[in-house]
Design a protein around this motif. Structure first.
Motif, PDB file in Angstrom:
ATOM      1  N   ILE A   9       0.838  -1.203   0.000  1.00 19.29           N
ATOM      2  CA  ILE A   9       0.000   0.000   0.000  1.00 19.29           C
ATOM      3  C   ILE A   9       0.872   1.253   0.000  1.00 19.29           C
ATOM      4  O   ILE A   9       0.608   2.213  -0.713  1.00 19.29           O
ATOM      5  CB  ILE A   9      -0.941   0.023   1.226  1.00 19.29           C
ATOM      6  N   LYS A  10       1.948   1.237   0.774  1.00 18.45           N
ATOM      7  CA  LYS A  10       2.839   2.400   0.872  1.00 18.45           C
ATOM      8  C   LYS A  10       3.875   2.437  -0.249  1.00 18.45           C
ATOM      9  O   LYS A  10       4.323   3.503  -0.637  1.00 18.45           O
ATOM     10  CB  LYS A  10       3.554   2.392   2.226  1.00 18.45           C
ATOM     11  N   GLU A  11       4.282   1.267  -0.734  1.00 18.56           N
ATOM     12  CA  GLU A  11       5.289   1.165  -1.796  1.00 18.56           C
ATOM     13  C   GLU A  11       4.718   0.344  -2.945  1.00 18.56           C
ATOM     14  O   GLU A  11       5.229  -0.720  -3.286  1.00 18.56           O
ATOM     15  CB  GLU A  11       6.550   0.495  -1.266  1.00 18.56           C
ATOM     16  N   THR A  12       3.661   0.866  -3.524  1.00 19.61           N
ATOM     17  CA  THR A  12       2.957   0.141  -4.573  1.00 19.61           C
ATOM     18  C   THR A  12       3.869  -0.081  -5.783  1.00 19.61           C
ATOM     19  O   THR A  12       4.568   0.833  -6.210  1.00 19.61           O
ATOM     20  CB  THR A  12       1.693   0.923  -4.993  1.00 19.61           C
ATOM     21  N   PRO A  13       3.865  -1.299  -6.323  1.00 22.68           N
ATOM     22  CA  PRO A  13       4.672  -1.557  -7.513  1.00 22.68           C
ATOM     23  C   PRO A  13       4.268  -0.651  -8.672  1.00 22.68           C
ATOM     24  O   PRO A  13       3.125  -0.197  -8.759  1.00 22.68           O
ATOM     25  CB  PRO A  13       4.344  -3.022  -7.834  1.00 22.68           C
ATOM     26  N   THR A  14       5.207  -0.421  -9.561  1.00 23.28           N
ATOM     27  CA  THR A  14       4.947   0.416 -10.730  1.00 23.28           C
ATOM     28  C   THR A  14       4.274  -0.393 -11.831  1.00 23.28           C
ATOM     29  O   THR A  14       4.299  -1.623 -11.827  1.00 23.28           O
ATOM     30  CB  THR A  14       6.249   1.003 -11.287  1.00 23.28           C
ATOM     31  N   LEU A  61      -3.534   0.129 -10.891  1.00 22.04           N
ATOM     32  CA  LEU A  61      -3.013  -0.562  -9.715  1.00 22.04           C
ATOM     33  C   LEU A  61      -1.851   0.195  -9.075  1.00 22.04           C
ATOM     34  O   LEU A  61      -1.743   0.241  -7.851  1.00 22.04           O
ATOM     35  CB  LEU A  61      -2.562  -1.977 -10.062  1.00 22.04           C
ATOM     36  N   GLU A  62      -0.977   0.768  -9.895  1.00 18.98           N
ATOM     37  CA  GLU A  62       0.179   1.461  -9.328  1.00 18.98           C
ATOM     38  C   GLU A  62      -0.222   2.700  -8.533  1.00 18.98           C
ATOM     39  O   GLU A  62       0.533   3.180  -7.701  1.00 18.98           O
ATOM     40  CB  GLU A  62       1.213   1.810 -10.398  1.00 18.98           C
ATOM     41  N   ASN A  63      -1.430   3.187  -8.780  1.00 17.39           N
ATOM     42  CA  ASN A  63      -1.917   4.360  -8.065  1.00 17.39           C
ATOM     43  C   ASN A  63      -2.833   4.023  -6.885  1.00 17.39           C
ATOM     44  O   ASN A  63      -3.263   4.926  -6.168  1.00 17.39           O
ATOM     45  CB  ASN A  63      -2.651   5.296  -9.033  1.00 17.39           C
ATOM     46  N   ASP A  64      -3.131   2.743  -6.708  1.00 20.76           N
ATOM     47  CA  ASP A  64      -4.011   2.345  -5.608  1.00 20.76           C
ATOM     48  C   ASP A  64      -3.666   0.924  -5.163  1.00 20.76           C
ATOM     49  O   ASP A  64      -4.197  -0.050  -5.700  1.00 20.76           O
ATOM     50  CB  ASP A  64      -5.474   2.436  -6.035  1.00 20.76           C
ATOM     51  N   MET A  66      -4.577  -0.737  -2.754  1.00 16.16           N
ATOM     52  CA  MET A  66      -5.697  -1.526  -2.236  1.00 16.16           C
ATOM     53  C   MET A  66      -6.328  -2.394  -3.323  1.00 16.16           C
ATOM     54  O   MET A  66      -7.046  -3.341  -3.023  1.00 16.16           O
ATOM     55  CB  MET A  66      -6.766  -0.612  -1.626  1.00 16.16           C
ATOM     56  N   LEU A  67      -6.052  -2.099  -4.577  1.00 16.61           N
ATOM     57  CA  LEU A  67      -6.577  -2.899  -5.677  1.00 16.61           C
ATOM     58  C   LEU A  67      -5.719  -4.130  -5.979  1.00 16.61           C
ATOM     59  O   LEU A  67      -6.124  -4.985  -6.756  1.00 16.61           O
ATOM     60  CB  LEU A  67      -6.680  -2.044  -6.946  1.00 16.61           C
ATOM     61  N   VAL A  68      -4.548  -4.209  -5.368  1.00 15.84           N
ATOM     62  CA  VAL A  68      -3.589  -5.266  -5.684  1.00 15.84           C
ATOM     63  C   VAL A  68      -3.841  -6.496  -4.822  1.00 15.84           C
ATOM     64  O   VAL A  68      -3.963  -6.406  -3.604  1.00 15.84           O
ATOM     65  CB  VAL A  68      -2.146  -4.774  -5.471  1.00 15.84           C
ATOM     66  N   LYS A  69      -3.898  -7.660  -5.482  1.00 12.86           N
ATOM     67  CA  LYS A  69      -4.020  -8.925  -4.755  1.00 12.86           C
ATOM     68  C   LYS A  69      -2.714  -9.169  -4.019  1.00 12.86           C
ATOM     69  O   LYS A  69      -1.626  -8.958  -4.557  1.00 12.86           O
ATOM     70  CB  LYS A  69      -4.290 -10.078  -5.708  1.00 12.86           C
ATOM     71  N   ARG A  70      -2.819  -9.612  -2.778  1.00 18.48           N
ATOM     72  CA  ARG A  70      -1.640  -9.836  -1.954  1.00 18.48           C
ATOM     73  C   ARG A  70      -1.686 -11.227  -1.366  1.00 18.48           C
ATOM     74  O   ARG A  70      -2.768 -11.769  -1.213  1.00 18.48           O
ATOM     75  CB  ARG A  70      -1.603  -8.793  -0.819  1.00 18.48           C
ATOM     76  N   PRO A  71      -0.556 -11.777  -1.033  1.00 14.33           N
ATOM     77  CA  PRO A  71       0.804 -11.283  -1.244  1.00 14.33           C
ATOM     78  C   PRO A  71       1.266 -11.565  -2.674  1.00 14.33           C
ATOM     79  O   PRO A  71       0.653 -12.357  -3.390  1.00 14.33           O
ATOM     80  CB  PRO A  71       1.632 -12.103  -0.253  1.00 14.33           C
TER      81      PRO A  71
END
Length: 93
Positions: A9-14, A61-64, A66-71
């Motif tokens: 969330i803090k270091e979202t991938p590009t 996704l790179e701008n949010d 919270m939209l990224v599936k984790r881990p």
């Protein structure tokens, strides 16, 4: 094994990282999306995701984060997206 933990969330991938990881994993762009999350539902992505290009979706996704599936676990020659116990247990480290 050396590793780096990233707070997604803090270091979202590009967008470029997502595109590279997609190439390594050989998966559809939707695999990287947290389809169970509130943001996914709030943005109505279910209706629009199929019409988006990979680059468009990864830009979103790179701008949010919270939209990224984790881990997401990224190695030199593999990418594991989400936690699937069997997949993680059978992985040769």
């Amino acid at each position: 094994m050396d590793f780096e933990i990233r707070h997604i969330i803090k270091e979202t991938p590009t967008k470029e990282e997502f595109l590279a990881w997609q190439g390594i994993a050989g998966v559809d762009k939707k695999k990287f999306v947290n389809t169970n999350g509130k943001r996914y539902k709030d943005l109505g992505l279910k209706e629009t995701i199929d019409s988006m290009s990979d680059a468009e979706l990864f830009g979103l996704l790179e701008n949010d984060g919270m939209l990224v599936k984790r881990p997401i676990l990224v190695g030199d020659d593999f990418v594991l997206i989400g936690f699937k116990k069997a997949e993680w247990e059978t992985r040769e480290w």
